[in-house]
Design a protein around this motif. Structure first.
Motif, PDB file in Angstrom:
ATOM      1  N   GLN A 170      -3.239 -18.403 109.162  1.00  0.00           N
ATOM      2  CA  GLN A 170      -3.774 -19.526 109.930  1.00  0.00           C
ATOM      3  C   GLN A 170      -4.693 -20.329 109.016  1.00  0.00           C
ATOM      4  N   GLY A 171      -4.434 -21.615 108.936  1.00  0.00           N
ATOM      5  CA  GLY A 171      -5.194 -22.462 108.029  1.00  0.00           C
ATOM      6  C   GLY A 171      -6.334 -23.171 108.728  1.00  0.00           C
ATOM      7  N   THR A 172      -7.440 -23.334 107.982  1.00  0.00           N
ATOM      8  CA  THR A 172      -8.605 -24.045 108.500  1.00  0.00           C
ATOM      9  C   THR A 172      -8.960 -25.248 107.619  1.00  0.00           C
TER      10      THR A 172
ATOM     11  N   LEU B 286      -1.964 -28.647  96.459  1.00  0.00           N
ATOM     12  CA  LEU B 286      -2.643 -28.209  97.677  1.00  0.00           C
ATOM     13  C   LEU B 286      -3.142 -26.772  97.557  1.00  0.00           C
ATOM     14  N   GLY B 287      -4.297 -26.557  98.161  1.00  0.00           N
ATOM     15  CA  GLY B 287      -4.850 -25.204  98.262  1.00  0.00           C
ATOM     16  C   GLY B 287      -5.328 -24.959  99.680  1.00  0.00           C
ATOM     17  N   PHE B 288      -4.748 -23.960 100.350  1.00  0.00           N
ATOM     18  CA  PHE B 288      -5.159 -23.617 101.717  1.00  0.00           C
ATOM     19  C   PHE B 288      -6.261 -22.561 101.671  1.00  0.00           C
ATOM     20  N   ASP B 289      -7.382 -22.910 102.264  1.00  0.00           N
ATOM     21  CA  ASP B 289      -8.469 -21.937 102.451  1.00  0.00           C
ATOM     22  C   ASP B 289      -8.780 -21.160 101.169  1.00  0.00           C
TER      23      ASP B 289
ATOM     24  N   TYR C 291      -0.530 -23.117 110.864  1.00  0.00           N
ATOM     25  CA  TYR C 291      -0.117 -21.853 110.240  1.00  0.00           C
ATOM     26  C   TYR C 291       0.783 -22.178 109.038  1.00  0.00           C
ATOM     27  N   TRP C 292       0.608 -21.410 107.994  1.00  0.00           N
ATOM     28  CA  TRP C 292       1.383 -21.640 106.791  1.00  0.00           C
ATOM     29  C   TRP C 292       1.758 -20.303 106.128  1.00  0.00           C
TER      30      TRP C 292
END
Length: 247
Positions: free
Chosen positions: A198-200, A152-155, A227-228
């Motif tokens: 905050q993740g989008t 996984l990759g957030f933003d 949120y992460w």
């Protein structure tokens, strides 16, 4: 006088001999007349044999034999299904007999689950808190193996989200067309240990059998108010949703 007495005696003797001869002849005639009645004569048993032959052996009617089944008719109990036929069908509502064999799962086309043959979705769950559920559905025409855990990759983060090694299943999850696999995402660790973001958007990469990663990800829109932090985790692919959310 003496001469007369001798003659008289001679005549008497002669008469006695004659009488004895007649008696002997009369006895022989009697034996001959009674001979047919003797039990040793074979002719005496003939009438009895004739009478026995004239008597029927039995007056009871004969029971007819059961007719033989027609050629090709099933044998055995009516409650027992015929050999080689499945009473409940083959799983799709269609019954089939022993001459029709379903293709075993091991013989079906098999590949790795990737962005090209799956559909991935992400949702927020109420329990446990601060968790997301990732669902992977096989949209291809054959089996696919969901190896390891999703990367996984957030933003656009430079580092891969941590993988929870304790969630590794006993076997790789294999999906038939239409089946699903699941991965739980714990968004944050202990409060205050890491900066919260905050993740989008979320990028999901698939692992190969050798553990390396495919270059093409699936890009998803995160649920609102996600949120992460760097202390979160993602589980290995699981075969059921409940297991994915127990970590």
């Amino acid at each position: 006088m003496r001469t007369n007495r001798i003659r008289t005696t001679a005549l008497a003797a002669t008469a006695l001999v004659a009488a004895l001869s007649l008696t002997a002849c009369g006895g022989g005639g009697t034996d001959t007349a009674t001979a047919p009645a003797a039990s040793s004569d074979p002719a005496s048993s003939a009438p009895a044999a004739t009478s026995t032959d004239a008597t029927p052996e039995s007056t009871a009617p004969e029971t007819p034999e059961s007719p033989a089944p027609p050629t090709g008719a099933p044998t055995g109990s009516a409650s027992t299904p015929a050999q080689g036929k499945h009473a409940g069908g083959n799983g799709n509502g269609t019954a089939h007999n022993g001459t029709e064999k379903a293709t075993p799962a091991s013989a079906a086309p098999r590949t790795t689950c990737t962005a090209a043959n799956t559909q991935v979705t992400v949702v927020k769950v109420s329990r446990p808190i601060n968790h997301l559920l990732l669902t992977l559905k096989n949209t291809g025409s054959g089996l696919c193996d969901a190896y390891y855990a999703p990367r996984l990759g957030f933003d656009g983060a430079q580092s891969v989200f941590p993988i929870l090694e304790s969630s590794k299943p006993q076997a790789v999850v294999t999906l038939a067309p239409g089946e699903e696999a699941y991965a739980g995402i714990g968004l944050t660790g202990e409060p205050g240990q890491s900066k919260v973001h905050q993740g989008t958007n979320l990028s999901v990469y698939f692992a190969k059998r050798d553990g390396s990663t495919y270059d093409t990800p699936v890009n998803l829109k995160l649920p609102a108010e996600t949120y992460w932090d760097d202390n979160g985790f993602v589980t290995y692919w699981q075969s059921d949703r409940a297991t994915a959310l127990t970590f």
